[in-house]
Motif scaffolding. Sequence first.
Motif, short mmCIF file in Angstrom:
data_model
loop_
_atom_site.label_atom_id
_atom_site.label_comp_id
_atom_site.label_asym_id
_atom_site.label_seq_id
_atom_site.Cartn_x
_atom_site.Cartn_y
_atom_site.Cartn_z
N ALA A 91 8.37 -9.32 -7.38
CA ALA A 91 8.93 -10.30 -6.72
C ALA A 91 8.87 -10.50 -5.70
O ALA A 91 9.03 -11.64 -5.38
CB ALA A 91 10.33 -8.71 -7.18
N LEU B 126 3.88 3.72 -15.58
CA LEU B 126 4.72 3.80 -15.28
C LEU B 126 4.62 3.10 -14.24
O LEU B 126 5.47 2.26 -13.18
CB LEU B 126 5.42 4.74 -15.60
CG LEU B 126 7.21 4.31 -15.25
CD1 LEU B 126 7.85 3.45 -15.82
CD2 LEU B 126 7.70 6.16 -15.15
N ILE B 127 4.50 4.39 -12.96
CA ILE B 127 4.23 3.75 -11.28
C ILE B 127 3.34 2.58 -11.34
O ILE B 127 4.05 1.97 -11.03
CB ILE B 127 3.87 4.99 -11.02
CG1 ILE B 127 4.16 6.52 -11.36
CG2 ILE B 127 3.16 4.88 -9.41
CD1 ILE B 127 3.69 7.42 -10.37
N ILE C 165 0.79 -1.25 -0.19
CA ILE C 165 0.04 -0.67 -0.41
C ILE C 165 0.69 1.05 0.12
O ILE C 165 1.17 2.22 -0.38
CB ILE C 165 -1.22 -0.10 1.07
CG1 ILE C 165 -1.97 -1.67 1.30
CG2 ILE C 165 -1.59 1.51 1.50
CD1 ILE C 165 -2.77 -1.52 2.57
N GLY C 166 1.82 1.07 1.05
CA GLY C 166 2.83 2.56 1.37
C GLY C 166 2.90 2.79 -0.41
O GLY C 166 3.15 4.11 -1.39
N GLN C 167 3.68 2.11 -1.36
CA GLN C 167 4.33 2.02 -2.69
C GLN C 167 3.59 3.30 -3.56
O GLN C 167 3.87 3.82 -4.27
CB GLN C 167 4.66 0.98 -3.76
CG GLN C 167 6.55 -0.04 -2.27
CD GLN C 167 6.17 -0.86 -3.57
OE1 GLN C 167 6.54 -1.16 -4.59
NE2 GLN C 167 5.95 -2.58 -3.01
N ASP D 33 5.73 -4.50 -10.49
CA ASP D 33 7.07 -5.47 -10.80
C ASP D 33 7.69 -5.71 -8.95
O ASP D 33 7.56 -7.18 -8.61
CB ASP D 33 7.81 -4.81 -10.95
CG ASP D 33 7.92 -4.79 -12.57
OD1 ASP D 33 6.65 -5.54 -12.96
OD2 ASP D 33 8.34 -5.09 -13.41
N ASN D 34 7.70 -4.97 -8.46
CA ASN D 34 8.56 -5.23 -7.23
C ASN D 34 7.51 -6.12 -5.58
O ASN D 34 7.71 -7.01 -5.78
CB ASN D 34 8.16 -3.54 -6.25
CG ASN D 34 9.19 -3.21 -6.56
OD1 ASN D 34 9.96 -2.73 -7.57
ND2 ASN D 34 9.48 -1.51 -6.34
N THR E 182 5.94 -0.32 -12.16
CA THR E 182 6.75 -0.42 -11.50
C THR E 182 6.71 -0.87 -10.02
O THR E 182 7.30 -2.09 -9.90
CB THR E 182 7.76 0.97 -11.39
OG1 THR E 182 7.74 1.61 -12.32
CG2 THR E 182 8.70 0.48 -10.44
N ALA E 183 5.67 -0.12 -9.45
CA ALA E 183 4.96 -1.11 -8.22
C ALA E 183 4.61 -2.01 -8.17
O ALA E 183 4.81 -3.13 -7.61
CB ALA E 183 3.99 -0.22 -7.87
#
Lengths: 223, 223
Positions: B213, B202-203, B173-175, B209-210, B206-207
């Motif tokens: 992962a 893009l954001i 959530i923080g991301q 993907d994190n 990226t989030a």
Amino acid sequence: MGKRDGQDAPSSGDRTRAALIEAGLKLFGEKGFAATSTREIAARANANIGSIAYHFGGKEKLRDACAGHIVATIRTIADPVLERLPVPADPATAEAQFRLAAERMAGFMIAGPEVQDFVQFILREVQQPTRAFDIIYEGLIEAVHRRLCHVWAAATGDDPDSEATSIMVFTVIGQIVYFRIAREVVMRRMGWREIGPAQARLIVTTALDNVMAALSARRERKP
Amino acid sequence: MGKRDGQDAPSSGDRTRAALIEAGLKLFGEKGFAATSTREIAARANANIGSIAYHFGGKEKLRDACAGHIVATIRTIADPVLERLPVPADPATAEAQFRLAAERMAGFMIAGPEVQDFVQFILREVQQPTRAFDIIYEGLIEAVHRRLCHVWAAATGDDPDSEATSIMVFTVIGQIVYFRIAREVVMRRMGWREIGPAQARLIVTTALDNVMAALSARRERKP
DNA sequence: TGACTTTAATCATTCGATTGAATAAATTTT
DNA sequence: AAAATTTATTCAATCGAATGATTAAAGTCA
């Protein structure tokens, strides 16, 4: 009068000046700019209301001075690692340094009560920028983010100036900052009565696991 | 008087009532509670100052009503997926659902201008909780977080009620939330003039993907 | 008519800022 | 060194403007 350096003994004016900044920092961060009255600031600083106008020129100018004080204070500590220390070329060392930096930031944001006033003040400015935000952004935030981008790039082989890298680093920061901003939400949901060292450790390790997982995944993608 | 349900035609009182809530929501979120005057709210709602006291009983009570309105509005949309939809037992489906939920939340937080007022209002309450925060937390935040914890647990095999899972979900959530809170920082650093659909994409990728992962790493750890 | 709602006017308080006098400290002149 | 002068700082008092709340009267609609 002690304005040049720290050598001179601080004059009476310097002392109330510093006390006003400290009080403003605390109250602006705690309750917000609009909700804080100049009388409250003066009272906490053991100073007269008029001294705010005398030393700074008004409430808003005091806020600017608070921002300047934050930047100056943090930079005296962080400047060596922020500007002078070279970015490691070896990916493994870079990764270790990134991990350390993230750990430090987390400790700064979540635990450290010494700088709690700073963090709260900054977060308010970030969410509702004024001239004080410019001071903090240009003097602090940009340098930190740029540094982290370069260390991350050294660890992954990415382009340090690419949009992808920038956003990636922001997601790392976001994970950490969130626990300061949403402190009340987290505490309530977890049933915690505070976020002490033990709680901070759990948060930091979790966030760092995420970061390392993302870093590994990114490195695997282009070996 | 149309207080029971949406069936009745809204009376004059209902209309100004709604207009006051809308105006309060907007202004409280935009400038903060203390910085917003009742006169400003009344003006934006095309209502008289006295109507705030008449309909709500004061400025603070209006804030509570705003919180209630947020909860009611969002729950009419989110309740099916939040309460009724069963958590998938299959890890793969759970993972897909978690991904989708994160995507939705990101869209909600970062892009959607329709609910921008809601988000800003909530974020202010999160950072400086009042009675309105209780309303939002109990009516919304806790349910969302609990749901995400269970979906995450179904995807990873973790305990949905463990501290580790809770914190993990908070980092996700923080991301996302960070990009709303630090919107100004991100835009300035990226050289963006807005965070539009392209930037949001893009954001979010990226989030995500994190998150993926981290999810993979967690699943590998205990296969 | 009678309940609901809006309106303009007024309330006491609090706000940030300013003032001019009083005090303290530093500097210059004697 | 002593006296005279200037500068720096503090202080209580006061300013007009803006604040949230309240009131009594007028308006609205079934």
